[in-house]
Design a protein around this motif. Structure first.
Motif, mmCIF file in Angstrom:
data_model
loop_
_atom_site.group_PDB
_atom_site.id
_atom_site.type_symbol
_atom_site.label_atom_id
_atom_site.label_comp_id
_atom_site.label_asym_id
_atom_site.label_seq_id
_atom_site.Cartn_x
_atom_site.Cartn_y
_atom_site.Cartn_z
ATOM 1 N N ASN C 171 0.849 -1.199 0.000
ATOM 2 C CA ASN C 171 0.000 0.000 0.000
ATOM 3 C C ASN C 171 0.885 1.250 0.000
ATOM 4 O OD1 ASN C 171 -2.355 -1.411 -0.038
ATOM 5 N ND2 ASN C 171 -2.439 -1.638 2.191
ATOM 6 N N PRO C 172 0.437 2.263 -0.742
ATOM 7 C CA PRO C 172 1.244 3.494 -0.849
ATOM 8 C C PRO C 172 1.329 4.212 0.505
ATOM 9 C CG PRO C 172 -0.682 3.537 -2.343
ATOM 10 C CD PRO C 172 -0.823 2.358 -1.449
ATOM 11 N N GLY C 173 2.438 4.885 0.733
ATOM 12 C CA GLY C 173 2.598 5.751 1.903
ATOM 13 C C GLY C 173 2.525 5.013 3.223
ATOM 14 N N LYS C 174 2.914 3.730 3.240
ATOM 15 C CA LYS C 174 2.809 2.956 4.506
ATOM 16 C C LYS C 174 4.205 2.540 4.973
ATOM 17 C CE LYS C 174 -0.793 0.420 6.375
ATOM 18 N NZ LYS C 174 -1.370 -0.898 6.659
ATOM 19 N N ASN C 175 4.335 2.273 6.304
ATOM 20 C CA ASN C 175 5.621 1.786 6.840
ATOM 21 C C ASN C 175 5.635 0.271 6.845
ATOM 22 O OD1 ASN C 175 6.580 4.338 7.315
ATOM 23 N ND2 ASN C 175 5.550 4.477 9.319
ATOM 24 N N TYR C 176 6.758 -0.256 6.360
ATOM 25 C CA TYR C 176 6.900 -1.713 6.333
ATOM 26 C C TYR C 176 8.230 -2.100 6.973
ATOM 27 C CZ TYR C 176 2.997 -2.248 3.092
ATOM 28 O OH TYR C 176 1.753 -2.263 2.542
ATOM 29 N N VAL C 177 8.296 -3.384 7.374
ATOM 30 C CA VAL C 177 9.567 -3.922 7.880
ATOM 31 C C VAL C 177 9.837 -5.229 7.142
ATOM 32 C CG1 VAL C 177 8.367 -5.034 9.820
ATOM 33 C CG2 VAL C 177 10.825 -4.666 9.945
ATOM 34 N N VAL C 178 11.119 -5.426 6.766
ATOM 35 C CA VAL C 178 11.476 -6.628 5.986
ATOM 36 C C VAL C 178 12.738 -7.264 6.580
ATOM 37 C CG1 VAL C 178 12.911 -5.354 4.312
ATOM 38 C CG2 VAL C 178 11.819 -7.496 3.633
ATOM 39 N N GLN C 179 12.828 -8.592 6.503
ATOM 40 C CA GLN C 179 14.031 -9.333 6.918
ATOM 41 C C GLN C 179 14.322 -10.386 5.858
ATOM 42 O OE1 GLN C 179 12.447 -10.668 10.842
ATOM 43 N NE2 GLN C 179 14.382 -9.851 11.658
#
Lengths: 199, 210, 210
Positions: C171-179
């Motif tokens: 989704n646009p303009g959202k915070n994500y976390v990736v590993q």
């Protein structure tokens, strides 16, 4: 795409593509060999502690193969290619018998039987490809005739179940090991010869 | 008065499962005899078609024994009638490049009801039967296209090697149609689209919050 | 009154880069002397641990010179104190199966702006420094997990041998976390997950509109 027609007016699969196909095939053969070994081990040899007995060498141990990264990198590519072909040739005969002997096992599981047949077929296909690659690198050659004889067919047909199961276990253990060697050596050769050791 | 046959032309070669392959040629007008000849790269020897029948009219079928992945086939077709003969241009075939699988099968839809979250639909399918047994030798990638039943425009989604896809962002209580196709992950071409599969989304249907 | 030492137990053997390996054993209670012994398949000779220090307490480290592949190490540990000694059960090790790499590094994100198509994000990373993938001796496969920063559920994606992944359906303009983590291509185990990498999707970001 294949280079057609090239300078000599013929048309051939580029060496890099031959190696890609050989590595995909060696990866697939080792994947099948591992699965077959695990399935057989789980189904037939639990609690029989065969691993301690299996450590007295495979029929291909007479072929001195590199045992670590340094040895694999130091060996000349021609010698390593010949070793790969030698190991593949050494498995032609046992794989034919493995497929037929698995068929004779009590309620031979279809999945083990299918894998044994598929490995036999793909091993022949990989051998054809390796002879093609050697012919391309050292024009005309198909690799020296070195291979190591397998003489354990009688042990696959023993009446005593424990001994017979151990013979199957050892053969599949050695197939898993040798197919992993071949896969590893081909991946190193591909990086060395096609990608200038910069995969 | 009969003239020598038209120059034949090889129109297509295809391998459905990277194990065998078939080539077809375009026949000329009046009664003509065809001979399908091939040689393999690096070999002088010329061979004749091993099987003129299994692939149907004007075709040559190569079974597993005659199919190699390590070489390029140089193929020509000769047309002969009572007045003369003519030879096609050489047609080069590398089997890996002519793999075109059959479409995927067993397309089905399942409504998933996770405990504390809204329902969603999962589309599943199977590889074409011929390719399924060889899953490691022939790795397939899939693409699906979906649209509202009366809609015009298909939405295409590449799903990689998975054989399922979670359908989130659809409108509840609507009719949709979906098709799936597949292709080898390395060279080769897309299969035909599978047959169309119709379904209706349930009324209270979850839209993707990701 | 002192009793003979408890039977020692080898708890773990690990190779971080398929070139060296280390084994650890579980020490008993009171002051005891440990001797780490091994023999290699097909050899009668028994050797002592080449390096008790580099791997830390209660460990034995095998450098490149002492590490061989496609051969089984038969390992035992002997505990001795002033009253007596006891021997561990034999522990069989083929180094191929104990490779657990370090996590991938240099995780970074790039916004791609193809001319006539919407922007999308590409996640890239590098293999762990110790791992020599360039020579082909070690081939790694990767898996990533991603979720909205405040979300609960990770979405896991197996990406094979690539070291990049295109992020579409966010989704646009959202915070994500990736590993990201990695594993050798056939045998061995997954590395730990890399450190968490946070990012925010740009406002006009391409979403998979269904």
């Amino acid at each position: 795409l294949p280079i057609c027609p090239n300078e000599s007016g013929t048309c051939q699969v580029p060496l890099g593509e031959l190696f890609e196909r050989a590595v995909r095939l060696s990866h697939y053969i080792h994947f099948l060999s591992s699965e077959m070994f695990n399935e057989f081990d789980e189904r037939y040899t639990q609690g029989r502690d065969f691993i301690t007995k299996a450590v007295n060498g495979c029929h291909t141990s007479s072929l001195t193969t590199p045992e670590d990264k340094e040895q694999t990198q130091q060996i000349h590519h021609g010698d390593l290619l010949n070793l790969v072909v030698g190991v593949l040739r050494s498995w032609n005969d046992p794989l034919i018998h493995l497929a037929s002997e698995v068929q004779r096992m009590k309620e031979a599981p279809k999945t083990i039987l299918w894998k044994a047949t598929e490995i036999e077929e793909q091993n022949k296909r990989l051998l054809e490809g390796m002879e093609k690659i050697i012919g391309r690198i050292h024009s005309g050659e198909t690799g020296n005739e070195v291979f190591s004889q397998w003489e354990d067919l009688p042990s696959l047909q023993l009446d005593d179940e424990d001994s017979r199961l151990f013979a199957f276990y050892k053969l599949m253990h050695c197939l898993r090991r040798d197919s992993h060697k071949i896969d590893n050596y081909l991946k190193v050769l591909r990086c060395r010869l096609i990608h200038d050791s910069n995969c | 008065n009969v003239s020598p046959p038209e120059k034949p032309r090889i129109i297509k070669c295809r391998s459905p499962e990277k194990e065998t392959f078939t080539c077809w040629w375009k026949p000329g007008g009046h009664p003509t005899n065809y001979t399908f000849l091939y040689s393999k790269e690096g070999e002088e020897q010329v061979h004749e078609c091993p099987d003129y029948r299994s692939g149907g009219p004007n075709s040559c079928y190569f079974d597993k024994k005659h199919t190699s992945f390590w070489t390029v086939y140089n193929i020509t077709v000769r047309a002969t009638n009572e007045v003369g003969s003519s030879m096609s241009d050489p047609h080069y075939v590398d089997v890996t490049y002519i793999v075109q699988p059959d479409p995927p099968v067993n397309i089905s839809l399942e409504l998933k009801k996770p405990i504390n979250r809204k329902k969603y639909l999962v589309l599943t399918w199977s590889p074409p039967p011929l390719a399924d047994v060889r899953s490691g030798w022939l790795t397939l990638e899939y693409e699906l296209q979906i649209k509202p039943e009366e809609g015009e425009e298909w939405e295409t989604v590449f799903v990689g090697q998975q054989t399922q896809y979670k359908l989130f962002s659809l409108n509840p209580g609507k009719n949709y149609v979906v098709q799936i196709r597949c292709k080898p992950d390395h060279h080769g071409s897309w299969s035909e689209w599978s047959s169309e599969h119709y379904f209706q989304t349930p009324p209270e249907f979850r839209v993707k919050e990701m």
